[in-house]
Write an enzyme that holds these catalytic residues in place. Structure first.
Site, PDB file in Angstrom:
ATOM      1  N   GLY A 110      22.465  50.519  40.049  1.00 57.70           N
ATOM      2  CA  GLY A 110      22.108  51.567  40.999  1.00 57.70           C
ATOM      3  C   GLY A 110      22.466  52.939  40.460  1.00 57.70           C
ATOM      4  O   GLY A 110      21.662  53.870  40.517  1.00 57.70           O
ATOM      5  N   SER A 184      24.873  57.429  48.619  1.00 62.34           N
ATOM      6  CA  SER A 184      25.327  58.739  48.111  1.00 62.34           C
ATOM      7  C   SER A 184      24.810  58.996  46.705  1.00 62.34           C
ATOM      8  O   SER A 184      24.895  60.111  46.193  1.00 62.34           O
ATOM      9  CB  SER A 184      26.848  58.783  48.107  1.00 62.34           C
ATOM     10  OG  SER A 184      27.363  57.912  47.102  1.00 62.34           O
ATOM     11  N   ASP A 321      32.631  49.212  48.447  1.00 61.06           N
ATOM     12  CA  ASP A 321      32.637  48.204  47.377  1.00 61.06           C
ATOM     13  C   ASP A 321      33.821  47.259  47.508  1.00 61.06           C
ATOM     14  O   ASP A 321      33.843  46.200  46.857  1.00 61.06           O
ATOM     15  CB  ASP A 321      32.668  48.867  45.987  1.00 61.06           C
ATOM     16  CG  ASP A 321      31.308  49.424  45.582  1.00 61.06           C
ATOM     17  OD1 ASP A 321      30.338  49.287  46.359  1.00 61.06           O
ATOM     18  OD2 ASP A 321      31.217  50.009  44.477  1.00 61.06           O
ATOM     19  N   LYS A 348      22.599  46.733  48.822  1.00 58.79           N
ATOM     20  CA  LYS A 348      23.213  46.744  47.480  1.00 58.79           C
ATOM     21  C   LYS A 348      22.683  45.557  46.671  1.00 58.79           C
ATOM     22  O   LYS A 348      21.547  45.150  46.857  1.00 58.79           O
ATOM     23  CB  LYS A 348      24.720  46.750  47.629  1.00 58.79           C
ATOM     24  CG  LYS A 348      25.200  47.928  48.482  1.00 58.79           C
ATOM     25  CD  LYS A 348      26.141  48.815  47.792  1.00 58.79           C
ATOM     26  CE  LYS A 348      26.515  49.960  48.714  1.00 58.79           C
ATOM     27  NZ  LYS A 348      27.094  51.070  48.014  1.00 58.79           N
ATOM     28  N   ARG A 352      25.147  42.344  51.430  1.00 57.45           N
ATOM     29  CA  ARG A 352      26.551  41.920  51.238  1.00 57.45           C
ATOM     30  C   ARG A 352      27.197  41.472  52.546  1.00 57.45           C
ATOM     31  O   ARG A 352      28.126  40.660  52.517  1.00 57.45           O
ATOM     32  CB  ARG A 352      27.359  43.054  50.599  1.00 57.45           C
ATOM     33  CG  ARG A 352      27.044  43.206  49.134  1.00 57.45           C
ATOM     34  CD  ARG A 352      27.838  44.319  48.475  1.00 57.45           C
ATOM     35  NE  ARG A 352      27.744  44.195  47.023  1.00 57.45           N
ATOM     36  CZ  ARG A 352      28.155  45.103  46.165  1.00 57.45           C
ATOM     37  NH1 ARG A 352      28.709  46.226  46.597  1.00 57.45           N
ATOM     38  NH2 ARG A 352      28.040  44.896  44.867  1.00 57.45           N
TER      39      ARG A 352
HETATM   40  O1  LIG Z   1      28.163  56.855  42.884  1.00 57.64           O
HETATM   41  C1  LIG Z   1      28.661  55.792  42.530  1.00 57.64           C
HETATM   42  O2  LIG Z   1      29.197  55.639  41.412  1.00 57.64           O
HETATM   43  C2  LIG Z   1      28.640  54.653  43.460  1.00 57.64           C
HETATM   44  C3  LIG Z   1      28.417  54.868  44.793  1.00 57.64           C
HETATM   45  C4  LIG Z   1      28.425  53.764  45.777  1.00 57.64           C
HETATM   46  O3  LIG Z   1      27.080  53.501  46.149  1.00 57.64           O
HETATM   47  P1  LIG Z   1      26.382  54.109  47.502  1.00 57.64           P
HETATM   48  O4  LIG Z   1      26.496  55.573  47.456  1.00 57.64           O
HETATM   49  O5  LIG Z   1      24.990  53.594  47.374  1.00 57.64           O
HETATM   50  O6  LIG Z   1      27.149  53.515  48.651  1.00 57.64           O
HETATM   51  C5  LIG Z   1      29.045  52.495  45.231  1.00 57.64           C
HETATM   52  O7  LIG Z   1      28.744  51.402  46.065  1.00 57.64           O
HETATM   53  C6  LIG Z   1      28.566  52.185  43.837  1.00 57.64           C
HETATM   54  O8  LIG Z   1      29.166  51.023  43.330  1.00 57.64           O
HETATM   55  C7  LIG Z   1      28.921  53.314  42.897  1.00 57.64           C
HETATM   56  C1  LIG Z   2      26.859  48.719  44.484  1.00 60.19           C
HETATM   57  C2  LIG Z   2      27.311  48.642  43.234  1.00 60.19           C
HETATM   58  O1  LIG Z   2      26.701  49.133  42.144  1.00 60.19           O
HETATM   59  P1  LIG Z   2      25.399  50.031  41.906  1.00 60.19           P
HETATM   60  O2  LIG Z   2      24.975  50.606  43.215  1.00 60.19           O
HETATM   61  O3  LIG Z   2      25.850  51.102  40.946  1.00 60.19           O
HETATM   62  O4  LIG Z   2      24.387  49.120  41.313  1.00 60.19           O
HETATM   63  C3  LIG Z   2      28.606  47.976  42.940  1.00 60.19           C
HETATM   64  O5  LIG Z   2      29.096  48.096  41.801  1.00 60.19           O
HETATM   65  O6  LIG Z   2      29.162  47.318  43.827  1.00 60.19           O
END
Ligand SMILES: O=C(O)C1=C[C@@H](OP(=O)(O)O)[C@@H](O)[C@H](O)C1
Ligand SMILES: C=C(OP(=O)(O)O)C(=O)O
Length: 431
Positions: A110, A184, A321, A348, A352
């Site tokens: 992501g 975010s 997370d 995600k 989850r």
């Molecule tokens: O900006 C980042 O590094 C992340 C933001 C989070 O995602 P969301 O903003 O989609 O909740 C988190 O769950 C992801 O593992 C890493």
């Molecule tokens: C949601 C996660 O990762 P990403 O959104 O960066 O794929 C994670 O590491 O739990």
């Protein structure tokens, strides 16, 4: 130093199904988890946009950061990675001068996909961004709309609002509105590309922001590379090449700290101090509310279990997370645990909320799905082979159950390679 990207991508050598052996004695151990995924991927992108050479130390080498290394290479940056020393040397590029066609495979990541799209929109060339089937199922609509609004051309090559997409710049910037409640990462990605937009960028949010500490982290990493963000406004400017030290990963640390709480042991996570950039260090506060002892040091965090654990009612929108980690701990508390504020984690790696509730129920635990989270009633898990839904956090969280309950097995344990290839090796250090 090698001149390609020789990153161990998966937790090689793990079997299809991994039995977890309950601990026979409470552990006392100090572990330094690998580098933060989130900080590594921000630093890689800022370094790739900085004219000159940057060096990252303590970087994470895992599938998600391999994806980002590949992505910035596709945008024209140079990446030399040395997993043995945890060092990555990045030679930056000015994407505004980059006219050829490019292809980015964001794999399951992501952060890579959401951060690279706005950077790709700086290029006058056409960039196709795609990823795994799993990533193709995750939402992208808000960032695609924002990129159109700042002047880029966006082609959705399959379903509207999803990968794969092609983006062609240049994005001129100005001001743009986007949502905060889905992820975010859209905001973080826009901010990181913003200084290279002709007019800079001011971002307004049309809905409440989730995962707020990650945006603060974005602003901190950008500052380390010489760019200031004030009130989500970024002036036109340039990144400065930087030597940057990456903290250990606080989300990875949550499993180790949780292990101490549920086994009555003591685990110290080295390198995660009180001034950490990562909101997920706040998981230790939740363990403290449950009755574990937490000692915070300048450069380490220690959790000591032993007494009974109380259930908690907690909003985890800032630290989602670690919600699955808490679900595993909650099984061993004296009273129920209610987690709120995390409806967005259905988008995600998997849903989850549904996944963790389904698996705990299969183990005989009274777990209930709520619209914005879940409720876990304590119980005695029966022997179960847990499915992990190709979600590294399902595998890591559910393996904690097996530290206390006999007969727990983890299907597809190699999925931990997304962020923590050495997870099961570190878990083994508890026994
Ligand atoms: O900006 C980042 O590094 C992340 C933001 C989070 O995602 P969301 O903003 O989609 O909740 C988190 O769950 C992801 O593992 C890493
Ligand atoms: C949601 C996660 O990762 P990403 O959104 O960066 O794929 C994670 O590491 O739990």
């Amino acid at each position: 130093m090698r001149d390609t990207v020789p990153v161990p991508a998966t937790a090689e050598g793990l079997p299809d199904v991994l039995p977890i052996t309950p601990l026979t004695a409470p552990p006392t151990v100090t572990i330094r988890p690998p580098g933060s995924k989130s900080i590594t991927n921000r630093a890689l992108l800022c370094a790739a946009l900085a004219p000159g050479t940057s060096r990252l130390r303590g970087a994470l080498f895992a599938d998600d950061t391999r994806a980002m290394m590949g992505a910035v290479t596709a945008l024209g940056a140079g990446v030399a990675a040395d997993p043995d020393t945890g060092t990555v040397t990045v030679t930056g590029v000015d994407p505004r001068t980059s006219t050829g066609a490019a292809t980015v495979d964001a794999r399951q990541s992501g952060t890579t996909s959401r951060f690279v799209l706005p950077a790709a929109a700086l290029r006058p060339g056409r960039t196709v961004v795609d990823g795994s089937a799993q990533l193709r199922g995750r939402p992208f609509g808000p960032v695609l709309q924002a990129l159109r609004d700042v002047g880029a051309t966006v082609e959705e090559l399959d379903r509207p609002g999803f990968l794969p997409v092609a983006v062609t710049g240049p994005a001129g910037g100005g001001s743009v509105q986007t949502t905060g409640h889905v992820s975010s990462q859209f905001l973080s990605g826009l901010l990181m590309a913003a200084p290279l937009m002709t007019d800079g960028l001011t971002v307004g949010l049309t809905s409440p922001l989730v995962s707020v500490p990650y945006v603060k982290m974005t602003i901190a990493v950008m500052a380390a590379f010489g760019v200031e963000v004030r009130d989500l406004e970024v002036r036109p400017g340039a990144y400065r090449p930087t030597d940057y030290v990456v903290e250990p990963d606080a989300s990875a640390a949550s499993y180790l700290l949780a292990a101490a709480a549920i086994t009555g042991g003591r685990v110290t996570v080295a390198g995660l101090g009180s001034d950490s950039l990562q909101g997920d260090v706040g998981f230790a506060d939740v363990l403290e509310r449950m009755g574990a002892r937490v000692d915070r040091h300048a450069d380490a965090l220690t959790v000591t279990g032993g007494g009974p654990l109380r259930g908690v009612d907690v909003n985890m929108a800032d630290i989602s997370d670690t919600a699955q980690t808490l679900a595993a701990v909650a099984v061993f508390a004296d009273t129920p645990t209610r987690v709120r504020g995390i409806g967005f984690i259905r988008g995600k790696e998997t849903d989850r909320i549904g996944a963790v509730v389904t698996e705990l129920r299969r183990a005989g635990i009274d777990a209930v799905e709520d619209e914005d989270g879940f409720t876990i009633h304590p119980g005695d898990p029966r022997p179960t082979r847990f499915a992990t839904y190709d979600d590294h956090r399902m595998a890591m969280s559910l393996s904690l159950v097996g530290l206390r309950a006999p007969g727990i097995e983890i299907a597809d344990p190699a999925c931990v390679g997304k962020t923590y290839p050495g997870f099961f090796a570190d878990l083994g250090r508890l026994s």
